[in-house]
Design an enzyme around this catalytic site. Structure first.
Site, PDB file in Angstrom:
ATOM      1  N   ARG A 332       0.977  -1.135   0.055  1.00 46.81           N
ATOM      2  CA  ARG A 332       0.427  -0.131   0.314  1.00 46.81           C
ATOM      3  C   ARG A 332       1.260   0.883   0.266  1.00 46.81           C
ATOM      4  O   ARG A 332       0.480   1.799  -0.177  1.00 46.81           O
ATOM      5  CB  ARG A 332      -0.539   0.136   0.687  1.00 46.81           C
ATOM      6  CG  ARG A 332      -1.780  -1.280   1.362  1.00 46.81           C
ATOM      7  CD  ARG A 332      -2.958  -0.556   0.745  1.00 46.81           C
ATOM      8  NE  ARG A 332      -3.811  -1.406   0.796  1.00 46.81           N
ATOM      9  CZ  ARG A 332      -4.863  -1.983  -0.076  1.00 46.81           C
ATOM     10  NH1 ARG A 332      -4.692  -0.550  -1.260  1.00 46.81           N
ATOM     11  NH2 ARG A 332      -5.920  -2.050  -0.377  1.00 46.81           N
ATOM     12  N   ASP A 333       2.104   0.727   0.716  1.00 50.36           N
ATOM     13  CA  ASP A 333       2.875   2.532   0.458  1.00 50.36           C
ATOM     14  C   ASP A 333       3.985   2.552  -0.199  1.00 50.36           C
ATOM     15  O   ASP A 333       4.351   1.594  -1.157  1.00 50.36           O
ATOM     16  CB  ASP A 333       3.626   1.782   2.256  1.00 50.36           C
ATOM     17  CG  ASP A 333       4.494   3.259   2.586  1.00 50.36           C
ATOM     18  OD1 ASP A 333       4.424   3.731   1.620  1.00 50.36           O
ATOM     19  OD2 ASP A 333       5.854   2.972   2.732  1.00 50.36           O
ATOM     20  N   MET A 334       4.192   3.417  -0.890  1.00 47.24           N
ATOM     21  CA  MET A 334       4.683   4.058  -1.946  1.00 47.24           C
ATOM     22  C   MET A 334       5.949   4.158  -1.953  1.00 47.24           C
ATOM     23  O   MET A 334       7.042   4.625  -2.830  1.00 47.24           O
ATOM     24  CB  MET A 334       3.799   4.928  -3.051  1.00 47.24           C
ATOM     25  CG  MET A 334       2.768   4.500  -3.232  1.00 47.24           C
ATOM     26  SD  MET A 334       2.693   3.402  -5.188  1.00 47.24           S
ATOM     27  CE  MET A 334       2.258   1.844  -3.983  1.00 47.24           C
ATOM     28  N   SER A 335       6.301   4.894  -0.235  1.00 47.82           N
ATOM     29  CA  SER A 335       7.477   5.444  -0.299  1.00 47.82           C
ATOM     30  C   SER A 335       8.360   4.617  -1.022  1.00 47.82           C
ATOM     31  O   SER A 335       9.730   5.450  -0.828  1.00 47.82           O
ATOM     32  CB  SER A 335       8.076   5.068   1.156  1.00 47.82           C
ATOM     33  OG  SER A 335       7.119   5.834   1.661  1.00 47.82           O
TER      34      SER A 335
END
Ligand code: ZN
EC number: 6.3.5.13
Lengths: 421, 237
Positions: A332-335
């Protein structure tokens, strides 16, 4: 003979087929629920045992390599459908058994992600474990790399005959001291180590280390353009040509070789097998679409993206397209997109477009690397179609896609494929 | 023309969720305006240059944070006087916690912080994790939170933003991050500045304000704002 579980599973497969569906997971789940002991019993009958392959990157290709090498000598059970769960493995066992319950196999190799590998070894202690690497992947699910490494430690400790480890992965190499079974190593030569920065080394120098003494196999050289590969098997230096692409897959080949030798294959057999392995879907496999070559590379975490980018750009594409989704399986995290450097893409000077749910996130990342993508469209198929059309006839489009984006494009690309390249 | 100097704390150990991207964003937003900056990496034991305009720090592995914490505390006096002097600081997650008074681990161990921000953090068994968009004075801040430390604000700081319950500093009091003077702490990874361009420019504006002053020409932030709008609508987990 465990006939009943097999019959149950086969009936479930049949029912699914009537409904026009496929996949190992549901029949596997049914058998798992109704016959909880079937799994361990069936596996314990395999004369050459079970190899479990885990780690962050390269599981699918490595498992395919091991299965291909073993198939030269043995009947191999494997979960090559991408459903890397215990139930996927059970599904594979059922499918490879006769209706009478006899498992038609000598040896099994299973690809399992870190969490599922732990569940697997709780049900059955495999003879052999191969751990490829541990790096940032789906931190939103596992929380931390150190936690992921602790999962792999549990898997390694369950092995009853051997563990094969990546000598160049600090966290995995540290496991060796805790193991009771013999540890075998695959390693990179110092020049090859330069191609594999760790997450910590991303904005820093790559620190090379002396090649581990007594390593079973050392990847000496790999040439991306020709696939020419040199592996040193404890003094027995072999030259081979790989069809899989990228330095990371040459490293996977080295890992697969060491693991496969644990079940008795010779260096000759290993090398012959490795040369036959074709790239898996989304791991550098190509399609011919509308007179263009379209190559797909899976990108699912920083290390994997760095490697895919290296491999993809070595193919000298005329255009690139990056498709990023953010479902659970993608993260979910685009970092993580900021833990990849795209200077090589900018330097390649080719046009790039982005797609997928997080097309704009990817476009922003590229913008700050000096790659102008214009607009970002949150679509899969239309973005790839437009990129194919924009690629010169006879040229190559390289697609980098996150996990669900890759599978979302599978049928679409397959349907347009113009036959053998 | 003023060249900004940006100190990046522990780039190797404290960059678990792409927080180095914040530095990349600031440097590029200066470069696009024809302005210049110098980035100085500060590792364990390195001297913190005195004449910096901006200090950046990111999140790290829990294990790494112990070693970093010790080094961080040796810089307490320097960091406090810099904060008093109006130096702009952006501290994410682990660095945010270390700028505070103290961090109490779940086992009760107390790790002293730099005391720049009047906050205290308590280790917990639950993890606040997911896409996160909050409203601040500087527009919507969009990122991704992932932390098990729960932070309470003291009287010496105010919240950076308000948030829905179950998120933010501690999941209870609907606050996210902390501000005092030009010091900003937050749990937002993402990296935060990539999808929060107005806030990124606010940091630059404040940094220039201490110097001769510099008008920041507007940039085309359409892509950044599109990415922020998409992210703000995505499921939390
Ligand atoms: Zn965090």
């Amino acid at each position: 003979m465990p006939a009943l579980p097999v019959i149950t599973g086969k009936l479930a497969f049949g029912a699914l087929r009537i409904m026009g569906r496929s996949g190992n997971a549901l029949p596997g789940l049914i058998v798992e629920r109704v016959f909880p002991r079937y799994f361990a019993k069936a596996l314990s009958r395999l004369p050459h045992g079970v190899i479990v392959v885990s780690g962050t990157n390269g599981k699918t290709t490595t498992t395919k390599m091991i299965a291909t090498m073993l198939a030269k000598k043995h009947r191999v059970v494997t979960n090559d459908t991408g459903s890397n769960f215990v139930r996927g493995a059970i599904g594979a066992l059922v499918q490879q058994s006769s209706w009478g319950g006899r498992l038609d196999g000598d040896v099994a190799v299973f690809e399992l992600d870190e969490a599922h590998a732990v569940k697997f070894v709780e049900k059955y202690a495999p003879q052999h474990v191969l751990l490829l690497n541990v790096s940032r992947d789906q931190l939103d699910r596992f929380g931390e790399i150190d936690y992921t490494a602790s999962l792999l430690a549990k898997v390694a400790k369950a092995a009853t005959a051997s563990v094969t480890l990546n000598s160049d992965d600090e966290r995995l190499a540290a496991l060796a001291g805790e193991l009771q079974v013999p540890v075998h190593w695959f390693a990179l030569s110092e020049p090859m180590q330069q191609l594999f920065p760790t997450d910590e080394e991303l904005y820093d120098e790559v620190e090379t280390q002396p090649v581990r003494e007594g390593a079973d196999a050392v990847l000496q050289q790999y040439d991306a353009a020709s696939g020419h590969t040199v592996i040193d098997f404890a003094g027995d230096v072999r030259q081979l040509t790989l069809r899989t692409t990228g330095a990371h897959n040459a490293q996977n080949a080295t890992a697969a070789a060491v693991a496969t030798m644990r079940v008795g294959l010779s260096v000759d057999e290993v090398c012959a097998g490795l040369e036959e392995v074709e790239p898996a879907f989304g791991r550098g496999q190509s399609y011919r679409i509308a007179g263009r070559d379209v190559t797909m590379h899976l990108v699912k975490n920083p290390a994997g993206f760095r490697q895919s980018l290296q491999a993809g750009l070595a193919e000298s594409p005329d255009r690139a397209c990056i498709i990023i989704n953010d479902a659970d399986a993608d993260g979910r995290d685009m970092s993580w997109l900021w833990d990849v450097q795209f200077d090589a893409l900018r330097e390649a000077g080719i046009p790039v477009t982005t797609g997928g749910v997080r097309a704009a996130d990817m476009a922003v990342r590229l913008k700050y690397s000096g790659v102008d993508v214009g607009s970002a469209v949150s679509e899969l198929e239309s973005v790839v179609d437009a990129a194919v059309q924009a690629t010169p006839a006879g040229g190559r489009l390289t697609v980098f896609a996150s996990y669900t984006a890759m599978w979302g494009l599978y049928r679409h690309l397959d349907a347009q494929h113009e036959g053998a390249l | 023309m003023t060249t900004l100097r940006i100190a990046h704390l522990y780039p190797r150990e404290m960059n678990i969720y792409g927080d180095t991207g914040n530095l990349v964003v600031l440097l590029k937003r200066l470069e696009w305006r024809g302005l210049t900056a110098e980035a100085v990496a500060v590792g364990v034991g390195d001297t913190l240059p005195a004449d910096v305009d901006i200090v950046l720090g990111g999140g790290g592995q829990d294990a790494a944070q112990g070693d970093i914490g010790e080094d961080f505390v040796t810089r307490s006096a320097d960091l406090r006087s810099m904060a008093d002097d109006g130096v702009v600081m952006l501290a994410i997650c682990g660095a945010y916690q270390l700028l505070g008074r103290e961090f109490r681990t779940q086992t009760g161990r107390v790790i002293r912080g730099a005391g720049v921000l009047d906050i205290e953090t308590q280790g917990s068994a639950t993890r606040l994790i997911g896409n996160h968009a909050v409203d601040s004075e500087w527009g919507q801040l969009v990122g991704y939170e992932n932390h098990s430390g729960l932070t309470r604000l003291g009287d010496g700081v105010r919240a950076l933003a308000t948030t829905a319950s179950g998120r933010g500093n501690n999941g209870e009091d609907s606050t996210e991050g902390a501000v005092r003077d030009n010091v900003f702490g937050t749990y937002l990874h993402g990296p935060l500045l990539a999808k929060s361009p107005v806030f990124a420019d606010e940091l630059l504006r404040r940094a220039f304000e201490r110097r001769a002053g510099q008008v920041l020409e507007p940039l085309d932030d359409a892509l950044e704002l599109q990415a922020a709008a998409v992210a703000a609508k995505r499921p939390r987990t």
